[in-house]
Design an enzyme around this catalytic site. Structure first.
Site, PDB file in Angstrom:
ATOM      1  N   ASP A 285       0.865  -1.169   0.000  1.00 17.41           N
ATOM      2  CA  ASP A 285       0.000   0.000   0.000  1.00 17.41           C
ATOM      3  C   ASP A 285       0.912   1.231   0.000  1.00 17.41           C
ATOM      4  O   ASP A 285       2.137   1.139   0.097  1.00 17.41           O
ATOM      5  CB  ASP A 285      -0.943  -0.035   1.227  1.00 17.41           C
ATOM      6  CG  ASP A 285      -2.207   0.785   0.995  1.00 17.41           C
ATOM      7  OD1 ASP A 285      -3.251   0.454   1.585  1.00 17.41           O
ATOM      8  OD2 ASP A 285      -2.157   1.746   0.199  1.00 17.41           O
ATOM      9  N   GLU A 493     -10.522   6.444   4.860  1.00 17.92           N
ATOM     10  CA  GLU A 493      -9.513   5.890   5.764  1.00 17.92           C
ATOM     11  C   GLU A 493      -9.600   6.458   7.171  1.00 17.92           C
ATOM     12  O   GLU A 493     -10.692   6.533   7.728  1.00 17.92           O
ATOM     13  CB  GLU A 493      -8.129   6.053   5.128  1.00 17.92           C
ATOM     14  CG  GLU A 493      -8.123   5.404   3.744  1.00 17.92           C
ATOM     15  CD  GLU A 493      -6.764   5.314   3.119  1.00 17.92           C
ATOM     16  OE1 GLU A 493      -6.635   5.724   1.964  1.00 17.92           O
ATOM     17  OE2 GLU A 493      -5.835   4.812   3.774  1.00 17.92           O
TER      18      GLU A 493
HETATM   19  O1  LIG Z   1      -4.604   5.076  -3.583  1.00 18.40           O
HETATM   20  C1  LIG Z   1      -3.724   3.994  -3.452  1.00 18.40           C
HETATM   21  C2  LIG Z   1      -3.970   3.260  -2.131  1.00 18.40           C
HETATM   22  C3  LIG Z   1      -5.338   2.565  -2.079  1.00 18.40           C
HETATM   23  O2  LIG Z   1      -5.437   1.619  -3.143  1.00 18.40           O
HETATM   24  C4  LIG Z   1      -5.479   1.841  -0.738  1.00 18.40           C
HETATM   25  O3  LIG Z   1      -6.696   1.092  -0.659  1.00 18.40           O
HETATM   26  C5  LIG Z   1      -5.478   2.819   0.417  1.00 18.40           C
HETATM   27  O4  LIG Z   1      -5.201   2.147   1.636  1.00 18.40           O
HETATM   28  C6  LIG Z   1      -4.545   3.969   0.173  1.00 18.40           C
HETATM   29  N1  LIG Z   1      -4.277   4.944   1.027  1.00 18.40           N
HETATM   30  C7  LIG Z   1      -3.492   5.824   0.384  1.00 18.40           C
HETATM   31  C8  LIG Z   1      -2.997   7.044   1.014  1.00 18.40           C
HETATM   32  C9  LIG Z   1      -3.011   7.125   2.412  1.00 18.40           C
HETATM   33  C10 LIG Z   1      -2.570   8.283   3.044  1.00 18.40           C
HETATM   34  C11 LIG Z   1      -2.115   9.363   2.279  1.00 18.40           C
HETATM   35  C12 LIG Z   1      -2.129   9.277   0.879  1.00 18.40           C
HETATM   36  C13 LIG Z   1      -2.573   8.114   0.247  1.00 18.40           C
HETATM   37  C14 LIG Z   1      -3.248   5.380  -0.903  1.00 18.40           C
HETATM   38  N2  LIG Z   1      -3.905   4.207  -1.009  1.00 18.40           N
END
Ligand SMILES: OC[C@@H]1[C@@H](O)[C@H](O)[C@@H](O)c2nc(-c3ccccc3)cn21
Length: 606
Positions: A285, A493
């Site tokens: 991730d 998130e």
């Molecule tokens: O977008 C790509 C992946 C996505 O597929 C995942 O399910 C997810 O957990 C995720 N969090 C971030 C992310 C988290 C914090 C800051 C910036 C980006 C980036 N991503």
């Protein structure tokens, strides 16, 4: 003549072997890096031969970019990649998790919690098929979907990305993989990647494993359970995806009994790759390996070693790729990461690329441009909305149903913060990472759909934030009924982690204010169940869980006004209070929800 790996008549495994044998260590390491579009330069793609590029949530070529502008960007990066020494094409990834939600004007489907309420496999497959077309129209070949998380605690900010709280519901909806990638032929070997053709996209089963089972639903938290429970509850949707040839798996930010998934050799190599036989690629991730150390990103060399040696094949770096490459190459030269691990990772990456057909067709298909947000796709989304709604109450007496509503009422009130807000009804992961309020993309709000559904002679009064004065009208010219639409603002998130699951924006007070005077149907627009007081439940005439329906608000009125019956049943338990959480039907007679999983009323067929 052309090298073997460039010959599409050769078997995939022969092409993989041939190409691998030609690669330098530096080129192998670069294929294992996925970088964000903002740092994707000709130097990175041509000189270093970086393997993959992604758009994070809300990272378009420019705000409001069209599919054509997306395709121009992806094709330009592909030309840089093809100019590299061995001409290995990139695969470009983005989170198209409820339609191509990064693309302005794309069809936005209900989020997964609503699809779980449909229990409709064929619908999920069809949505995958349509999503693949709109993703491909923008030149992108890889979506980070489906999320297979089994949401065991709705306090988790990603409950809306889950198809339900029981593995059986999630397993049922994995048919979206066959929609996204196309269905593999009979006899396809489970675990081997499959892609039907250039109108399909590479799918990603995520987040392996136990992401939905963390303690108190804390995002990126710790899932504390036996291996048996991890396998039975959280792992069981993965074989369903391997049977469909899912090409990629994303590792989870979360931990299992204190061990981060991103550094779990047991779960990623022994279980996922060896026991379950997964032959595609495992991607980390976003900065998933940076989270292995505190403070975030410290001891980066250790983070690289721990994740790669655990079995992660591609790292979503996404920005500091020079540092990543420097550390990885140094780790191989020192022997801390065996070259055999590198070769396994690169073989898997190349296998997915050869299977995807990207060597033969590296560029976008411009003939797809006009499918983005087209009527046919929006109709499918509208059908999905109809099937996702869950009717929780209909009338105060059994034989006095309140729904369907009359289309020719003289005067109706439409109230609440969520009645006329496309952004709210789409939820997180829409246009931007965590979504936004307002007219963020093309679509039909619930209010607009109501205006379309009722006759010309019906007066529709809209009050986003009704007050007592709104009710004064009831004396003069009474409202026949009120449709009150309340719920959650978009989030993603950790921004969605909540311990207080009351209706935001004083939605509860809005409902009881109106329902105390006007016959009211309450619509809850949310990514999860919210607290409903018993007294309020008695006051309202009808109650519908709308979830996060996306752009096609017409699906809501199709049911409210009786053009279609309700179909959905709860994919998650509707708790009475957060003090009950976590609560599942498996706990037997201690299970005391307001509405149980599987509950859903019909208007017509009894
Ligand atoms: O977008 C790509 C992946 C996505 O597929 C995942 O399910 C997810 O957990 C995720 N969090 C971030 C992310 C988290 C914090 C800051 C910036 C980006 C980036 N991503």
């Amino acid at each position: 003549e052309a090298p073997l790996y460039k010959d599409p008549t050769q078997p995939v495994e022969a092409r993989v072997k041939d190409l691998l044998s030609r690669m330098t260590l530096q080129e192998k390491a670069a294929q294992m890096a996925q970088i964000e579009r903002r740092v994707a330069t000709p130097a990175a793609l041509t000189n270093l031969a970086i393997g993959s590029v992604l758009s994070a949530g809300g990272s378009p070529p420019r705000d409001g970019a069209t599919a054509e502008e997306w395709a121009d960007m992806v094709d330009e990066m592909q030309r840089w990649a093809l100019a590299s020494r061995l001409g290995i094409p990139i695969i470009y990834g983005s989170d198209a998790i409820h339609g191509h939600n990064n693309l302005f004007g794309a069809t936005i489907f209900p989020h997964n919690v609503g699809l779980g309420a449909t229990r409709d496999r064929e619908l999920a497959r069809r949505i995958g098929e349509v999503t693949a077309l709109e993703v491909r129209a923008s030149g992108i070949q890889w979506t980070f979907a489906p999320c297979l998380a089994v949401c065991r605690d709705p306090r988790w900010g990603r409950c809306f990305e889950c198809y339900g709280e029981e593995p059986e519901i999630v397993q049922m909806m994995t048919s979206i993989v066959s929609g996204l990638q196309g269905s593999p032929p009979e006899g396809h070997h489970s675990g081997h990647p499959f892609l039907a053709g250039p109108r399909n996209v590479i799918a990603c089963a995520k987040h392996f494993v136990g992401d939905g089972g963390t303690h108190k639903g804390i995002n990126e938290g710790n899932t504390i359970c036996s291996y048996e429970e991890l396998e039975r509850i959280h792992m069981s949707p993965y074989p369903d995806c391997f049977n469909q040839g899912v090409c990629t798996v994303m590792a989870s930010y979360s931990s299992w009994n204190g061990e981060p998934l991103h550094s779990s050799h047991f779960l990623i190599t022994d279980v996922l790759k060896d026991k379950l036989g997964f032959k595609g690629l495992v991607v980390s991730d976003w900065e998933g390996i940076d989270r292995l150390c505190k403070p975030h990103g410290s001891n980066y060399r250790y983070c690289v070693a721990a994740s790669i040696n655990a079995g992660v094949d591609m790292i979503m770096v996404p920005f500091r790729y020079e540092k990543f490459l420097e550390d990885l190459i140094s780790l191989v030269e020192s022997g801390e990461v065996p070259i055999s691990r590198i070769d396994d990772a690169v073989e898997r990456i190349l296998r997915v690329k050869f299977v995807s057909g990207i060597f033969e067709q590296p560029f976008s298909d411009r003939s797809l441009l006009d499918v983005v947000g087209c009527k046919e796709h929006r109709l499918l989304a509208r059908v999905a909305v109809r099937k996702s709604l869950v009717l929780l109450k209909n009338g105060k007496e059994a034989r006095q149903p309140f729904l369907p509503l009359k289309k020719n009422a003289k005067k109706i009130l439409v109230a609440g913060t969520h009645a006329d807000n496309i952004g709210y009804q789409c939820g997180g992961w829409t246009i931007t990472w965590y979504g936004a309020s307002g007219r963020i993309t093309a679509g039909t709000s619930i209010l607009e759909a109501i205006r379309e559904a009722v006759g010309e002679e019906t007066e529709v009064v809209h009050e986003p934030n009704p007050t007592a004065s709104t009710l004064l009208q009831q004396q003069k010219e009474p409202f026949s009924y009120a449709i009150v639409v309340v719920g959650e603002a978009p989030y993603a998130e950790m921004l969605g982690d909540r311990t207080d699951l009351s209706i935001p924006f004083n939605g509860h007070d809005t409902l009881s204010l109106i329902a105390g005077t006007i016959p009211t149907v309450a619509l809850i627009v949310s990514g999860r169940p919210l607290v409903l007081e018993a007294q309020l439940l008695n006051q309202i005439e009808a109650l519908v869980a709308v979830w996060l329906p996306g752009t096609e608000g017409g699906g809501v009125t199709d049911c409210l006004f009786g053009d279609c019956d309700f179909h959905g049943v709860l994919p998650v338990s509707w708790f009475r209070s957060v003090d009950q959480l976590p609560m599942h039907s498996s706990i037997g007679d201690g299970y005391n929800p307001l509405f149980p999983i599987g509950f859903g009323l019909r208007m017509f067929d009894k």
